[in-house]
Design an enzyme around this catalytic site. Structure first.
Site, mmCIF file in Angstrom:
data_model
loop_
_atom_site.group_PDB
_atom_site.id
_atom_site.type_symbol
_atom_site.label_atom_id
_atom_site.label_comp_id
_atom_site.label_asym_id
_atom_site.label_seq_id
_atom_site.Cartn_x
_atom_site.Cartn_y
_atom_site.Cartn_z
ATOM 1 N N LYS A 67 14.877 32.120 -15.632
ATOM 2 C CA LYS A 67 15.706 31.412 -14.642
ATOM 3 C C LYS A 67 16.784 32.319 -14.034
ATOM 4 O O LYS A 67 17.107 32.197 -12.853
ATOM 5 C CB LYS A 67 16.360 30.186 -15.281
ATOM 6 C CG LYS A 67 15.367 29.074 -15.623
ATOM 7 C CD LYS A 67 16.079 27.854 -16.171
ATOM 8 C CE LYS A 67 15.079 26.829 -16.688
ATOM 9 N NZ LYS A 67 15.729 25.638 -17.232
ATOM 10 N N ASP A 104 17.923 21.120 -12.867
ATOM 11 C CA ASP A 104 18.161 20.659 -14.245
ATOM 12 C C ASP A 104 19.312 19.644 -14.308
ATOM 13 O O ASP A 104 19.227 18.630 -15.003
ATOM 14 C CB ASP A 104 18.492 21.842 -15.166
ATOM 15 C CG ASP A 104 17.246 22.612 -15.577
ATOM 16 O OD1 ASP A 104 16.136 22.050 -15.488
ATOM 17 O OD2 ASP A 104 17.389 23.781 -15.989
#
Ligand SMILES: NC(=O)c1ccc[n+]([C@@H]2O[C@H](COP(=O)([O-])OP(=O)(O)OC[C@H]3O[C@@H](n4cnc5c(N)ncnc54)[C@H](OP(=O)(O)O)[C@@H]3O)[C@@H](O)[C@H]2O)c1
Length: 273
Positions: A67, A104
């Site tokens: 990420k 997220d």
């Protein structure tokens, strides 16, 4: 004509539920897309991205441990990705540019507020852990106007860094696990990876307020120890992070396809497997 293609990239990747989730969204919204998973060698993320561009892939989800690497390679960052310092959703544009987003945080928030019908406003929130996921979930939580947000972490300096990073948005506090003695919280979010070892962070007894809720970002077997401990400690409810997983995927799907999928049926389907 070839279907639009999407992927999830990670290492390891075999366990990923993203293909199941996105194929279910596609079926539900009657869209002809392909969605697969790809194992990326640890030192080859940038190379893999160039390969995807040459293959004409439309978008990719990015999971552990890439990420932050994804954050580095994109041409455009959404606000959420900028603040999170990490990207989990890549969109490959026709002009060759790559846009990066992070879903997220919105995934957690939607699971808490829509699936579990929880209100965050005025709540005292305790977050266990200060890793990449916490950086991503802080802004959406803060925007709901909780009364307090405290971050505790084994490595205290990482919790302190987050307090500094978000200082312009909210007066967060940080501390060690021992500093929790005598304090009470309405919502505890476990964002440590300790569940992978079947363990729970060393939180002292008595931190759950009346009607408190415990939420673990982890799901499946990795969440069992935390949920059991939270129940023993008097939490009224203990949830795992499967709903967050599906909600963050739904937000990615909506970025790519312009359709917000219905998530509960997909969560129920995954729980039935
Ligand atoms: N449901 C979802 O959609 C979703 C999305 C994102 C993440 N997650 C889950 O959230 C969790 C955290 O992810 P992440 O990306 O933030 O991971 P990360 O960056 O690796 O952070 C891990 C955290 O766990 C703590 N930790 C690890 N071992 C520990 C130990 N033995 N004792 C105490 N603390 C320990 C670390 O503390 P130190 O800083 O001291 O090392 C750190 O705060 C993972 O389990 C991940 O699977 C779920």
């Amino acid at each position: 004509m070839k279907n639009d293609s999407y992927l999830v990239l990670g290492n390891p990747i075999a366990h990923s539920k993203s293909p199941l989730i996105h194929r279910a969204f596609a079926e539900q919204s009657q869209q002809d897309i392909d969605y697969d998973k790809r194992l990326v060698p640890l030192d080859s993320f940038a190379e893999c991205i160039r390969q995807l561009q040459s293959e004409g892939i439309k978008g990719a989800n990015v999971t552990v441990p890439f990420k932050e690497a994804a954050f580095q390679i994109v041409d455009e960052l959404s606000n959420a990705a900028q603040l999170a310092g990490a990207v989990n959703t890549l969109s490959f544009q026709d002009d060759g540019r790559i846009a990066g987003d992070n879903t997220d945080g919105i995934g957690l928030l939607r699971d808490l507020t829509k699936n579990h019908k929880l209100s965050i406003k005025g709540k005292r929130i305790l977050i266990l852990g200060a890793g990449g996921a916490v950086r991503g979930i802080l802004k959406p939580l803060i925007e709901q106007r909780p009364s307090q947000v405290m971050i505790v972490n084994r490595t205290l300096s990482k919790a302190e860094e987050l307090v500094t990073l978000f200082a312009g948005l909210f007066d967060l506090s940080s501390g060690s696990f021992e500093s929790l003695v005598g304090r009470k919280f309405d919502l505890m979010i476990n964002a440590t990876s300790l569940g992978l070892q079947g363990k729970v962070a060393p939180v002292p007894d008595g931190v759950f307020a009346d009607n408190a809720v415990a939420y673990d970002l982890m799901y499946g077997d990795g969440s069992k120890a935390f949920q059991q401990w939270a129940g023993q400690q008097g939490a009224k409810q203990a949830y795992d992070g499967l709903g967050m997983l599906v909600q963050q995927a739904a937000a990615s799907f909506s970025i790519w396809r312009g359709v917000q999928p219905e998530t509960q049926a997909v969560i129920d389907y995954l729980r039935s497997l």
